[in-house]
Motif scaffolding. Sequence first.
Motif, short mmCIF file in Angstrom:
data_model
loop_
_atom_site.label_atom_id
_atom_site.label_comp_id
_atom_site.label_asym_id
_atom_site.label_seq_id
_atom_site.Cartn_x
_atom_site.Cartn_y
_atom_site.Cartn_z
N ILE A 42 30.93 52.10 47.88
CA ILE A 42 31.38 51.91 46.51
C ILE A 42 30.40 52.56 45.53
CG2 ILE A 42 30.22 49.67 46.29
CD1 ILE A 42 32.58 48.73 44.58
N THR A 43 30.96 53.13 44.47
CA THR A 43 30.16 53.64 43.36
C THR A 43 30.75 53.09 42.07
OG1 THR A 43 31.48 55.67 43.46
CG2 THR A 43 29.28 55.75 44.43
N HIS A 221 28.59 48.37 52.37
CA HIS A 221 29.54 47.30 52.68
C HIS A 221 29.46 47.04 54.18
CE1 HIS A 221 33.33 45.01 52.41
NE2 HIS A 221 33.75 45.68 53.48
N VAL A 222 29.36 45.79 54.57
CA VAL A 222 29.41 45.44 56.00
C VAL A 222 30.49 44.38 56.19
CG1 VAL A 222 26.99 46.01 56.42
CG2 VAL A 222 27.62 43.66 55.87
N SER A 223 31.07 44.40 57.38
CA SER A 223 32.08 43.40 57.73
C SER A 223 31.83 42.94 59.15
CB SER A 223 33.49 43.98 57.60
OG SER A 223 33.69 45.04 58.52
N TRP A 327 36.16 52.90 45.17
CA TRP A 327 35.98 52.57 46.59
C TRP A 327 36.06 53.85 47.39
CZ3 TRP A 327 34.16 48.26 48.57
CH2 TRP A 327 34.21 48.10 49.96
N ASN A 328 34.99 54.19 48.10
CA ASN A 328 34.87 55.49 48.75
C ASN A 328 35.33 55.50 50.20
OD1 ASN A 328 33.64 56.52 46.37
ND2 ASN A 328 31.69 55.66 47.02
N ALA A 333 38.54 52.13 59.39
CA ALA A 333 38.20 52.43 60.78
C ALA A 333 37.05 53.44 60.87
CB ALA A 333 39.42 52.98 61.51
N ASN A 334 36.76 54.13 59.75
CA ASN A 334 35.69 55.13 59.75
C ASN A 334 34.36 54.48 59.38
OD1 ASN A 334 37.51 57.16 60.41
ND2 ASN A 334 37.93 57.65 58.27
#
Length: 394
Positions: A42-43, A221-223, A327-328, A333-334
């Motif tokens: 994200i930026t 971002h982590v999930s 949102w970049n 999935a990438n």
Amino acid sequence: MAESDLILDEGFPVLSDFKPGSSEAHRFPVPRARFASYTNAITFAQRTSFLNDCALVFNARATEGDEYSSGSTFFLPSSMKPRCALEALAQTIFNKHTEGLEGKFDPKNSGAEWWTLVLDNKTTTSNDPPPKKAIDKDDDDAEDEEDDEVGMHFDADYALEEQASGVFLHPRVATITYLSDVGVPTLILDKRSPPPQDVEKSSLNGSITKGWLSHPSFGKHVSFDGRLLHGAPGEFFPSVSTPESSKYDDDVPEPQTKKQKVEEKADEEDNALVGKRITFLVNIWLNHSTMDAVILDDDIVNKLTTTWEDPDSNAKSDEAHVPAFQWNTKDIANEDKLTNKVSLGKSSDAAGIEDIVLCNRHVDMAFNSSMSDLHDASKLAAKEGSMPLILEEG
């Protein structure tokens, strides 16, 4: 079976037509991975005002003695239109993690549980759990914990567990979006909560052989699987001092209005958030709305300063307006390719044992590697951002 019945499978709420043991039951694609990391996900075009809004919401949530309960989290139903940039980010994260699942979950009973944390760099946090929910109800020592420590825990609907003892219902996916470069890392362990049939919670015992360490990095971002044990034991995996990132200069350029320029300049001149550990947390709930999360109050929404407009609205008040954030990560999935890992073995000079409360049980969590090895692992992980941990049994 009634449509409103709550059906559980492997710790997750499922649709009322769910068939236990069926082939479909074990092909649901969320969570897509046990752990995933996304650098520069994200930026921001309105970074300062967005961070100030995170602080405002954090303070409102943590305030005692008024209408906002201390430690409460917020909920945005999947079908609700966002009213501000914070809700828009929560919805974006929900949509990205559920993309392609239309028809596979009940949107009326699904949504994003979200909250913010704005903490001093010296303060240790967990996955950044909601303080009230991260601590089991029978933890007598909860209020005596040091400010810089929050123990390992499972994310769950703890209000439901209070009504149905022993039932731990989890979000499909837990996420953290880091909005600063400072603070202790998040530790996620490949350990699930006990199933309902494990009345004695004996599955809490035993070795854990795999985990992940994630250091704060602005825009990362982590999930991870919402059933996994996680926290931030800062004594064992401390923060690594790094200067504030220059990534702020790479954010989306904003053709500001005159009003925005004045507000942004004032914020920059008196920015009390420098050096804070800032995180935006979202849990992805499918087929269930966690019981004690609330919709953000209108009074708070009206105090937020980040300019935001509904992208689906035909009424544009400012032609120069650009979205508050971008949102970049186009395809969830990438994820980042984590090619390096660190192995931690047992040591005769073990770091120590931490007494924690999980599922209403006191548990001794042993860190069997030496303290120096754990600290070195944290330093290595800081260089990579996120790093898998291989833990020796025993």
